[in-house]
Motif scaffolding. Structure first.
Motif, mmCIF file in Angstrom:
data_model
loop_
_atom_site.group_PDB
_atom_site.id
_atom_site.type_symbol
_atom_site.label_atom_id
_atom_site.label_comp_id
_atom_site.label_asym_id
_atom_site.label_seq_id
_atom_site.Cartn_x
_atom_site.Cartn_y
_atom_site.Cartn_z
ATOM 1 N N ALA A 176 51.469 27.978 31.625
ATOM 2 C CA ALA A 176 50.453 27.376 30.767
ATOM 3 C C ALA A 176 50.307 28.154 29.455
ATOM 4 O O ALA A 176 50.075 27.558 28.392
ATOM 5 N N LYS A 180 50.807 26.580 25.800
ATOM 6 C CA LYS A 180 49.757 26.670 24.788
ATOM 7 C C LYS A 180 50.293 27.247 23.492
ATOM 8 O O LYS A 180 49.967 26.766 22.392
ATOM 9 N N GLY A 202 52.085 24.696 21.659
ATOM 10 C CA GLY A 202 51.300 23.524 21.294
ATOM 11 C C GLY A 202 51.554 22.309 22.168
ATOM 12 O O GLY A 202 51.288 21.177 21.747
ATOM 13 N N ASN A 203 52.037 22.518 23.381
ATOM 14 C CA ASN A 203 52.370 21.406 24.288
ATOM 15 C C ASN A 203 51.209 21.178 25.253
ATOM 16 O O ASN A 203 51.254 21.565 26.420
ATOM 17 N N SER A 204 50.147 20.542 24.782
ATOM 18 C CA SER A 204 48.967 20.296 25.624
ATOM 19 C C SER A 204 49.242 19.263 26.705
ATOM 20 O O SER A 204 48.616 19.283 27.767
ATOM 21 N N ILE A 207 50.372 20.969 29.863
ATOM 22 C CA ILE A 207 49.283 21.649 30.563
ATOM 23 C C ILE A 207 48.485 20.657 31.411
ATOM 24 O O ILE A 207 48.144 20.928 32.563
ATOM 25 N N ARG A 208 48.179 19.476 30.845
ATOM 26 C CA ARG A 208 47.440 18.459 31.610
ATOM 27 C C ARG A 208 48.246 17.959 32.798
ATOM 28 O O ARG A 208 47.712 17.754 33.893
ATOM 29 N N THR A 215 48.239 20.596 35.561
ATOM 30 C CA THR A 215 46.915 20.683 36.189
ATOM 31 C C THR A 215 46.701 19.564 37.201
ATOM 32 O O THR A 215 46.217 19.800 38.329
#
Length: 364
Positions: A295, A299, A302-304, A307-308, A311
């Motif tokens: 994660a 971050k 910039g690869n959000s 991360i989602r 999760t």
């Protein structure tokens, strides 16, 4: 490719931790049979205090260095070696303060934390364990951030083997075991394990060291400011856990139990029940350590979206695994408790605590 790396590292860490946890349970059984349940109680209290002192002296260095080095690796011109130097410097400063406090306050700590047991002489050896453990944790965080889970596993195995070997040998050599002797054996084992792990990880770092072309993106002061929030949560958790462990034998003595019986009951809980309950959570702990690094890299890049996605997948898998683990412990908890030497009391506690424990771990 990224998914396969996460799976590979999780499997490596899980298998390693399963082996170590199994060996730790066998070590507790060995100590119980040779020294009695009160010795396990003393060892458990010593372990709780060492955990608290370790967090205060390194501020959860593994998590801090792993996260910040991972972010540095995700930047185009970063210097992960500079982050590692910041981490070691901060840990040495914290360890110096923690070591001085333990050395000067050994007598009151012995009297209050260990319910009157006189262990001040053994406690004054703890600074060696704090310093070696702090630097070793920084190196583990460095290797974890660089996706070298096998090196972290090797360090943990070497530490555990050295610590257990020392404890077993000293237990067999001592004929008259006192409270201070048990405390000394525990601290000696921790010092031996930390020293061996530090030598192994330090040698591996020197062998694979390569100079970074970029510059470290943060200063030491900035590094410390980023670490303090992580440290605060870890310290609070350690303080609450250690306080809880210290209060259990004290409360048992207030209800009429002798010191030996109170430490014996506490030893069954900490040496048999708790390791059994947390044995299945090894998979979740290994995966969480990998996810922190992954994660942090996402971050920094910039690869959000990634991360989602991670999760959501982790939440679903954790829920299914937790239900399965609690069901197994509820069904076989009584037999497991008796098999490990905890008797009927351990079996009842395992069966009762398992459902709420794994329900809460799902949301954590």
């Amino acid at each position: 490719m990224i998914k396969s790396k996460i799976l590979r590292d999780t499997v490596i860490l899980t298998v390693m931790q399963l082996i170590l946890d199994s060996a730790a349970l066998l070590l507790n059984v060995f100590i119980t049979k040779n020294l009695g349940t009160s010795a396990i109680g003393i060892l458990s209290l010593m372990g709780a205090f060492l955990g608290l002192a370790g967090i205060l002296s390194n501020g959860n260095a593994f998590l801090c260095t792993s996260r910040l080095i991972s972010e540095e690796l995700g930047k185009p011109c970063g210097d992960p070696n500079g982050i590692l130097r910041h981490g070691i410097k901060l840990c040495l400063l914290l360890s110096a303060g923690g070591s001085a406090a333990v050395f000067l306050l050994a007598e009151p700590i012995s009297l209050r934390f260990f319910s009157g047991a006189h262990m001040s002489g053994a406690l004054r050896k703890m600074p060696i364990a704090l310093v070696t453990g702090a630097v070793s944790a920084c190196l583990k965080g460095y290797f974890n951030a660089n996706r070298r889970a096998a090196m972290c596993a090797a360090g943990d195995i070497a530490e555990f083997v050295a610590r257990c070997g020392y404890i077993i040998v000293m237990t067999l050599l001592h004929t008259d075991i006192t409270e201070e002797a048990v405390c000394g054996i525990m601290i000696g084992g921790v010092i031996t394990g930390n020293a061996v792990s530090l030598l192994l990880l330090g040698a591996a770092y020197i062998k694979t060291y390569h100079r970074s072309e970029g510059r470290c993106s943060i200063t030491f002061r900035h590094y410390a400011s980023l670490c303090f929030p992580i440290m605060g949560g870890s310290i609070l958790t350690a303080v609450l856990s250690s306080t809880n462990d210290a209060l259990i034998p004290v409360c048992l003595r207030q209800y009429g139990d002798s010191a030996g019986k109170a430490l014996g009951q506490f030893g069954v809980f900490e040496g048999i029940v708790i390791p059994t309950l947390f044995f299945p959570s090894v998979v979740l702990c290994s995966l969480s350590g990998i996810i922190v690094s992954e994660a942090a890299r996402a971050k920094a890049a910039g690869n959000s979206m990634r991360i989602r996605h991670i999760t959501e997948r982790i939440k679903a898998c954790t829920l299914m695994y937790s239900v399965f683990a609690s069901a197994v412990l509820m069904r076989f908890g009584s037999r497991i408790g008796e098999l490990l030497g905890g008797g009927e009391l351990a079996g009842k506690m395992i069966t009762m605590i398992a459902p709420p424990l794994y329900h809460s771990s799902t949301w954590k």
